[in-house]
Design a protein around this motif. Structure first.
Motif, PDB file in Angstrom:
ATOM      1  N   LEU A  25       0.920  -1.319   0.015  1.00 50.72           N
ATOM      2  CA  LEU A  25       0.135   0.024  -0.050  1.00 50.72           C
ATOM      3  C   LEU A  25       0.731   1.237   0.127  1.00 50.72           C
ATOM      4  O   LEU A  25       1.710   1.539   0.843  1.00 50.72           O
ATOM      5  N   VAL A  26       0.365   2.178  -0.881  1.00 45.29           N
ATOM      6  CA  VAL A  26       1.156   3.805  -0.848  1.00 45.29           C
ATOM      7  C   VAL A  26       0.384   4.588  -0.106  1.00 45.29           C
ATOM      8  O   VAL A  26      -1.033   4.438  -0.345  1.00 45.29           O
ATOM      9  N   MET A  27       0.672   5.280   0.767  1.00 44.70           N
ATOM     10  CA  MET A  27      -0.224   6.081   1.441  1.00 44.70           C
ATOM     11  C   MET A  27       0.526   7.657   1.480  1.00 44.70           C
ATOM     12  O   MET A  27       1.763   7.846   1.555  1.00 44.70           O
ATOM     13  N   VAL A  52       3.795  -0.923   3.923  1.00 39.93           N
ATOM     14  CA  VAL A  52       3.360   0.574   3.732  1.00 39.93           C
ATOM     15  C   VAL A  52       4.364   1.106   3.170  1.00 39.93           C
ATOM     16  O   VAL A  52       5.442   1.337   3.815  1.00 39.93           O
ATOM     17  N   LEU A  53       4.082   1.996   1.828  1.00 39.86           N
ATOM     18  CA  LEU A  53       5.135   2.875   1.493  1.00 39.86           C
ATOM     19  C   LEU A  53       4.460   4.393   1.812  1.00 39.86           C
ATOM     20  O   LEU A  53       3.384   4.731   1.134  1.00 39.86           O
ATOM     21  N   GLY A  78      -2.323  -0.990  -3.442  1.00 42.35           N
ATOM     22  CA  GLY A  78      -3.292   0.033  -2.956  1.00 42.35           C
ATOM     23  C   GLY A  78      -2.921   1.315  -2.665  1.00 42.35           C
ATOM     24  O   GLY A  78      -1.589   1.592  -2.771  1.00 42.35           O
ATOM     25  N   VAL A  79      -3.751   2.231  -2.721  1.00 43.85           N
ATOM     26  CA  VAL A  79      -3.719   3.686  -2.547  1.00 43.85           C
ATOM     27  C   VAL A  79      -4.449   4.156  -1.439  1.00 43.85           C
ATOM     28  O   VAL A  79      -5.454   3.906  -1.296  1.00 43.85           O
ATOM     29  N   ALA A  80      -3.729   5.095  -0.335  1.00 39.03           N
ATOM     30  CA  ALA A  80      -4.629   5.781   0.767  1.00 39.03           C
ATOM     31  C   ALA A  80      -4.265   7.252   0.195  1.00 39.03           C
ATOM     32  O   ALA A  80      -3.185   7.741   0.594  1.00 39.03           O
ATOM     33  N   GLY A  81      -5.193   8.062  -0.004  1.00 40.24           N
ATOM     34  CA  GLY A  81      -4.753   9.027  -0.720  1.00 40.24           C
ATOM     35  C   GLY A  81      -5.907   9.995  -1.375  1.00 40.24           C
ATOM     36  O   GLY A  81      -7.175   9.280  -1.465  1.00 40.24           O
TER      37      GLY A  81
END
Length: 324
Positions: A25-27, A52-53, A78-81
């Motif tokens: 996941l990219v955050m 997580v990155l 995945g992306v959190a943003g």
């Protein structure tokens, strides 16, 4: 697992899948006024076995990091943003054939809305890692750049292009829009879709699948993300004097249509645009295309609402549209 065809063949229901074994996941900790930290997204993701990155200011190496993660065994990206962060990760997920996860940690989260996710609780999107279903959707491309939502030109692109837009969106809009409407800001571009050409609309929007009518809160939604076509909406507000002469009207002249390819052209070698809400310059002519059913999105099996399957609005003529 039973497959179900979507796109032009009919609606595709979400498919049950085994949980991913190596999610990556990219955050973006700056998105949505710090939602990553406020909702404990990194901690919950780690508890579910995800790596997580955290994004820094320089994202030029992001694609390389994502490809390296897949090479190391990642079976989900995945992306959190916000919406502007999604497409680069979605592109790699589609290219490498791994699952894609959306965590709505931005401000508007339009793609998450159309997926039926709970935008008020971004942490609930992580439930998909243990109990998820897959929705297969389309991905838009303008030139070589992917987009999950839309490419916008004209007034909105001018507003987003201002360096102070992020700090004071309303004030910048009020400052820029009169100049666009009065003609003091020249736009000079055309939009071509099949035999139709629209010249210098106030706003042009090319979307990954067509938008429907505005729903609750005045937000337009895409009822399908797997139709295999672009949506096109061009609006001509007209000059203030023209609007007064024409009298009051509820809606400015507009055209709403669908196409497999849309070409944006201009006399200049570049044209200002906003891609998924991010300001950029497009080389002209810029060709928008759709990649049908190229992205497998993992979503929670239990979510507040799912996009319906109502038909898009029928095309309406625009004042300055000319057929070729």
């Amino acid at each position: 697992m039973t497959s179900s065809r979507g796109g032009r063949g009919g609606p595709a229901g979400p498919l049950r899948v085994a949980p991913p074994t190596h999610p990556f996941l990219v955050m973006n900790p700056r998105s949505g006024a710090g939602k990553v930290r406020r909702f404990g997204l990194a901690e919950k993701a780690a508890s579910l076995g995800a790596s997580v990155l955290f994004l820094d200011e320089d994202e030029r190496e992001l694609a390389a990091r994502l490809h390296a993660a897949v090479d190391d065994g990642a079976d989900l990206l995945g992306v959190a943003g916000g919406d502007g962060t999604l497409a680069p990760v979605a592109e790699v997920a589609a290219e490498r054939g791994v699952l894609f996860l959306v965590i709505p940690a931005g401000t508007r989260n339009h793609f998450a809305l159309d997926l039926g996710l709970d935008r008020s609780r971004p942490d609930r999107a992580l439930d998909a890692l243990s109990d998820g279903v897959v929705s297969v959707v389309d991905l838009g491309v303008v030139g070589a750049r992917p987009f999950v939502n839309n490419v916008s030109l004209g007034a909105y692109a001018e507003i987003v292009g201002r360096p102070d837009y992020r700090d004071s969106k309303l004030m910048v809009a009020l400052d820029v829009l009169p100049d666009v409407l009065s003609g003091r800001v020249e736009q000079c571009f055309t939009v071509r879709a099949g035999p139709m050409t629209v010249t210098d609309p106030t706003v042009a929007l090319v979307s990954n699948n067509p938008y429907g009518a505005r729903g609750a809160g005045g937000v337009a939604r895409r009822r399908r993300l797997d139709l295999g076509v672009l949506g096109l909406m061009c609006v001509d507000v007209g000059r203030p004097g023209e609007a007064l002469a024409a009298g009051e009207r509820q809606h400015p002249p507009a055209i709403v249509a669908t196409a497999e390819e849309v070409v944006i052209d201009a006399p200049s070698p570049v044209v200002r645009a906003a891609v998924d809400g991010e300001s950029t310059w497009l080389d002209t002519p810029a060709v928008c295309r759709i990649r049908p059913r190229s992205l497998r999105v993992l979503i929670p099996r239990h979510r507040p609402r799912a996009a319906g399957h109502r038909a898009a609005a029928a095309p309406r003529p625009v004042g300055r549209a000319t057929a070729r």
